[in-house]
Every structure is written in C-alpha cells, then in structure tokens.
Design a protein around this motif. Structure first.
Motif, PDB file in Angstrom:
ATOM      1  N   ASP A  35       0.813  -1.214   0.000  1.00  0.00           N
ATOM      2  CA  ASP A  35       0.000   0.000   0.000  1.00  0.00           C
ATOM      3  C   ASP A  35       0.845   1.262   0.000  1.00  0.00           C
ATOM      4  O   ASP A  35       0.581   2.209  -0.743  1.00  0.00           O
ATOM      5  CB  ASP A  35      -0.906   0.003   1.238  1.00  0.00           C
ATOM      6  CG  ASP A  35      -1.977  -1.074   1.153  1.00  0.00           C
ATOM      7  OD1 ASP A  35      -2.426  -1.351   0.024  1.00  0.00           O
ATOM      8  OD2 ASP A  35      -2.346  -1.636   2.193  1.00  0.00           O
ATOM      9  N   LEU A  36       1.892   1.270   0.856  1.00  0.00           N
ATOM     10  CA  LEU A  36       2.691   2.475   0.987  1.00  0.00           C
ATOM     11  C   LEU A  36       3.366   2.821  -0.341  1.00  0.00           C
ATOM     12  O   LEU A  36       3.410   3.974  -0.767  1.00  0.00           O
ATOM     13  CB  LEU A  36       3.746   2.272   2.086  1.00  0.00           C
ATOM     14  CG  LEU A  36       4.315   3.560   2.667  1.00  0.00           C
ATOM     15  CD1 LEU A  36       3.197   4.359   3.322  1.00  0.00           C
ATOM     16  CD2 LEU A  36       5.403   3.254   3.669  1.00  0.00           C
ATOM     17  N   ARG A  37       3.865   1.791  -1.016  1.00  0.00           N
ATOM     18  CA  ARG A  37       4.515   2.000  -2.290  1.00  0.00           C
ATOM     19  C   ARG A  37       3.532   2.558  -3.318  1.00  0.00           C
ATOM     20  O   ARG A  37       3.843   3.489  -4.060  1.00  0.00           O
ATOM     21  CB  ARG A  37       5.091   0.670  -2.780  1.00  0.00           C
ATOM     22  CG  ARG A  37       5.972   0.830  -3.970  1.00  0.00           C
ATOM     23  CD  ARG A  37       6.434  -0.510  -4.519  1.00  0.00           C
ATOM     24  NE  ARG A  37       7.306  -0.254  -5.638  1.00  0.00           N
ATOM     25  CZ  ARG A  37       8.620  -0.136  -5.520  1.00  0.00           C
ATOM     26  NH1 ARG A  37       9.198  -0.291  -4.364  1.00  0.00           N
ATOM     27  NH2 ARG A  37       9.342   0.135  -6.580  1.00  0.00           N
TER      28      ARG A  37
END
Lengths: 280, 314
Positions: free
Chosen positions: A183-185
């Motif tokens: 998700d962060l990427r």
C-alpha cells in the motif's frame, strides 16, 4: 502529460504570473541578503524617533516611534515572513497529504475518523485556534510556525483525499494492486505524484496565508517579540497613525506586495498545471 | 474436466453503493476456468462483465459467494495473505490510456513489480523488461519513454508486457482490444493468442464483441444484468445459441449465409440494475417470455445439449 520545457514556458507566458514571480524573487533575495543589506540588529534604536522617509540617507525609510530603522525592520521582516510562510506551509502540506492520503486510500473507518476530525477543526476559525495555542505555549517563533502549520492543513487533506479517492480506482493503480505491491509503495510512488499538482498550487496560497497569520499575531502582539516582523511594525505604528502614518503603511505595502505576488504565482501555476481549465 | 479448475467462482455477488442506492452489478455467478483454458465472457455494456473480472482478482470487494484460485479460497483472505498469490493472476485493461501511470516510464511500469514484488535486482529486472518488450513487439529503447509517446495499440502491448512480467497462470483480459483501432485490433488479438499458446495461460477474456471472443475463446459465457444466462463450448454456442438473448447477440453479428429465422432482434436498453425485473431478468426484452418467466428466475442448469442454460422456454 507535459513535456519538461512546456510547463515553465506556459507559466511565464502568463504576464501576471511572471510579474508575481519577479516580485517574489525580489522579496526572497532581500530575505536571504538581510544581513548584508542591514547588518545591524534591526530592533536597535539608531536615530531620532518618527524620522520621515527620504529625509536622512542613512535611514531611507525613516524610523519608527522608538527610533528604529524601518528599512532594517522591513528587510529582516522579509526573512521572518518568508521563513514562517514556507515552514508553516511545509508543515500543513505534509500533515494534509498524510491525512488526506490515508483517508482517501484506505476509506472506511479510517476515512470517517480522519474526515470528521478535519471537519471539526474546520468549523473553528483558524485564527482562534492559533491564538489559543500561542496563548498557551507562549509567543516563541517555533510555536508560532507550528501553530500556523497545524491549523491550515485541513483544506490540503480534503483536496488530497479527493484526488486519492479518484486515483485509487484508476486502472494503473489497480494494476499495481493486482501485481501485489504494498500500500505504501502504491500511495507514494503511483498515486501521490499524480495528486500533487493541485497541492503545489494550493501551497503557494498557504504561504501567503501563513504570512498574513503571522502578521495578524504580531499585530496583536502575540508573535515573538525578539524578531523583526511586518505585522508587529503595523501594530506599533497604529499608535502614531495620525502623525506618522508611514510607520504602519510601509510594512503594510510589503505584506500586500508579497501576498499578492504569491497569489499571482499560485494562479499562474494553476493555469500552467491545468491548461484545460483555462479555456472554460 | 477431471482436474480441478484453476479459477472458480461460486455464487459470486458484487454490489456497489449502500442502502436503497445499492446496485447489484454481479448477482450470483458460477464459473470455472481450467488451466490453459480461455473463457470468453460476453454481454452488453454495463452487464457486470468487468466487475466480475475484477471481483475474481479481488480488486473490488466481494459481497457474496466464493472465489477459489488454484484450490485456495481467496474470498476472505486479507490483502497481506493474498499478496503472494497476486502475481499469478494478472489483468489487462480496456483503456490503454488509463492503464499506465502518465508519470512513469515504460521500463518502470513493466519493471517495478519485478523488483518490488519478486525482488529481482535492477540489472535482472532491466533484462527481463527488454525481453518482455521484445516479446510484445516493442523495442528495448522504448523502456526509457513515457506512455504519452505511444499509440493506443503500443500502449496495449505495454499493458500486456506488464501483465506477463510476473509470469502469471491466469490473466483477466478486460476488453483488451475494444478501445483500439480496427487496424491494430487483430495484431493485439493475435499477440494474446500466441502468448497464451506459448505459456499455457488461462484467461478470462471479456468482450462485448462476439467475433473477437469467437477468435480466441475455448468456452463462452453470456452475461445479462449480472448473471450468466448461457455458457458452453465456443464453437457450439456460436453455431447453435439456445438462450433468446444469446440468439439475438449471435444474430446481430453480420455473417455471410447465416440465417436464424427464429431470432428476433432485441430492442431497447437493458433495465437498470437498480430495478431488475422479478423472475427472469431478461423477461422485459424477451420475445419468447411466458407467464412462468415472471414467477421465478430460471436456474442455470445443464440442458439436453450439455450446455449450461438459464431459460424456461429456449
């Protein structure tokens, strides 16, 4: 979607934006060179009080009611204004992006929680919150910057949330999810760069809003008294408005010019980054 | 089919919205795709084809039924647990313009999953990207360019290369040629058919264009308003459609020498998924509707010809 060179060209073709950036560059240059232009402490009394501008070549903008060099206060005040504006805008943009990105990307209860909090904050006038914060923690410049930054992120958060809500459904994002990316990427590398243009535009308005905020605080005598500030000079000039109106007027002009320049730059950026909207 | 299917959906349902505004896009779909098999999914725009494809990949929330991939029930797997399986099932999108991040080069679009997900080092990833680009008919130097420098057909090739990068077993092709010029459609279609044959890929091939599906699919499922109304081997189904809706679809494809006197062209738009007719959902447009069609929804059942059919009066 734009080639690398097209953006600056489109921006500078806009005459108002070009003028705005010129004024802004001048203000920034003055702020950077403050110690060269006026090497002495701007808050030191140097001459007879209420010396009119253009009467003494050593003090081209005259002196205030305490005999301080207005020119030096304006020059160092530029540093205060730009510094506070940029730092506060950086804080509010960062917080706004973090809140808006989390709300728009994860939706559900995270979104509900963050947005209800944002809305509550938005219902209270910003100046009231800043005054309360500064009144509690004291008029140190660091707290002033933090207070201004921490009240102005709400619009950024809502804007970023909207972009994330729209972009998360876009197919290039779905493709990354389908590939199994984290998700962060996806948030940082895929969505955020596409969500930034309106935020960049808004950031220039945040800078000008922060400058006005500090001026308002200083006018009320709640900003850091040990730092040269345009707003403070206006506040102090108020007492001699009838006899020496220039003491309040000169910093007033400085604020108007800087804020106007920032807003022109913001409008120009908006037109340059969203060329399709311009024709509507 | 002795072997267990690679992809299996049972009673799959997807709703959009909440409360009175909720729209059921997929209303209980059963389907199975074997390894290496291409299932064509046809139906009008808005019938839920794309949603079904995305639900199978867990890209949209599933509200009912089960999805199994290679024996694993993935319906309720948390995203973190699903992630290791994701590379094995990929998707190619319809709109080649929306499918690529406008700010990433082709090399990044195809190569990022390789090191972000598979953990390949940069050199390995670059080599693989070059090979993939070559396979889909692009040049290695295209990796440096941004999507806007490419035509629709080229972008679709990039999208295919990206889907292939993770060596999937299964690809959902969501109208992969519908947005392309007719002149490049056949090229992209042939590319997909070749790659499928080379790699033994299973595909869910979604299209509203029967002639495209006929070209590539082993089996075909026909969807109407969120449900499968007929499915069977591609050749049989196109030669002898049984459901009135399938018949009308097949009859609408211009074909030399083909005549089906009993097929009446259907008119009008499908009803809104907000107000699906009671009983058979095709009833309101069906030329062969009987009173019993209003009473109950016909189940999808094996008919005499060994085909799955949901109709009381075929």
């Amino acid at each position: 979607m734009n080639g690398g060179a097209a953006l600056p060209r489109r921006f500078l073709r806009n005459r108002a934006a070009a003028l705005g950036s010129l004024v802004l560059l001048a203000v920034v240059a003055v702020a950077l060179l403050a110690d060269v232009i006026a090497p002495r402490d701007p808050l030191r009394m140097v001459a007879r009080p209420e010396l009119w501008p253009f009467t003494d070549p050593r003090f081209p903008l005259g002196t205030d009611a305490l005999g301080r060099d207005i020119m030096a206060i304006i020059v160092h005040g530029a540093r205060t204004a730009i510094g506070i504006g940029v730092l506060a805008a950086a804080i509010s943009t960062t917080v706004g992006i973090a809140v808006g990105a989390a709300a728009g990307y994860f939706r559900g209860w995270i979104d509900d929680l963050l947005m209800r909090f944002t809305e509550v904050l938005q219902t209270i006038p910003n100046l009231v919150i800043v005054l309360a914060l500064v009144a509690v923690v004291g008029p140190d410049i660091v707290y002033v910057v933090l207070a201004i930054g921490l009240v102005s992120w709400t619009s950024v958060a809502r804007m970023v949330r909207g972009e994330f809500l729209a972009l998360r459904e876009r197919e290039f994002v779905l493709a990354c999810r389908a590939a199994g990316m984290g998700d962060l990427r996806i948030m940082l590398r895929e969505i955020l760069p596409n969500a930034l243009p309106p935020v960049i535009v808004y950031a220039s308005f945040l800078v000008s809003a922060a400058i006005l905020f500090e001026a308002a605080l200083a006018f009320l005598g709640l900003s850091d008294p040990s730092i040269a500030s345009w707003g403070r000079l206006i506040g102090e000039g108020r007492q001699t408005l009838r006899t020496s109106w220039f003491i309040a007027a000169i910093p007033g002009v400085a604020i108007v010019l800087t804020v106007l320049a920032l807003n022109l730059v913001g409008d120009g950026l908006n037109d340059a980054l969203n060329p399709r909207l311009r024709d509507q | 089919m002795a072997e267990a299917p690679l992809v299996e959906a049972a009673g799959l349902a997807v709703r959009y919205g909440v409360g009175a505004d909720a729209v059921t896009a997929v209303a209980g779909v059963d389907l199975a795709i074997a390894r290496g098999e291409v299932l064509g999914l046809v139906g009008e725009s808005g019938c839920g084809k794309s949603t079904l494809g995305r639900a199978i990949l867990r890209l949209v929330p599933v509200h009912g039924g089960r999805v199994r991939f290679d024996g694993t029930d993935i319906t309720d797997l948390p995203e973190r647990a699903l992630r290791p399986l994701r590379p094995r099932m990929q998707i190619v999108f319809q709109d080649p313009f929306a499918a690529l991040n406008p700010r990433k080069t082709v090399g990044q679009a195809v190569g990022d999953p390789l090191h972000a997900v598979l953990g390949l080092d940069r050199t390995m990833a670059e080599m693989k990207v070059a090979a993939l680009l070559a396979r889909v008919g692009l040049l290695p130097e295209h990796a440096e360019r941004l999507p806007h420098e490419f035509s629709g057909g080229q972008r679709q090739r990039i999208g295919i290369a990206r889907a292939l990068a993770l060596d999937p077993d299964f690809i959902v092709c969501d109208e992969p040629v519908s947005a392309l010029d007719v002149s490049v459609r056949a090229q992209v279609l042939n590319l997909l058919a070749d790659i499928r044959a080379e790699r033994g890929l299973a595909m869910l091939f979604i299209s509203h264009d029967l002639s495209v599906v006929e070209h590539i699919a082993d089996r075909v499922a026909v969807m109407y308003l969120g449900r499968i109304v007929e499915s069977g081997p591609a050749r049989d189904l196109f030669a002898g459609p049984r459901h009135p809706y399938t018949r009308a679809l097949v009859a609408s494809v211009p074909r030399i020498g083909a005549t089906d006197d009993t097929a009446v062209p259907i008119e009008g738009d499908p009803p809104s998924p907000r107000s699906v007719p009671a009983g058979c959902r095709f009833r309101s447009r069906c030329p062969r509707a009987l009173p019993c069609c209003a009473a109950a929804e016909p189940p999808l059942a094996v008919d005499g010809a060994g085909r799955l059919l949901a109709c009381f009066n075929p």
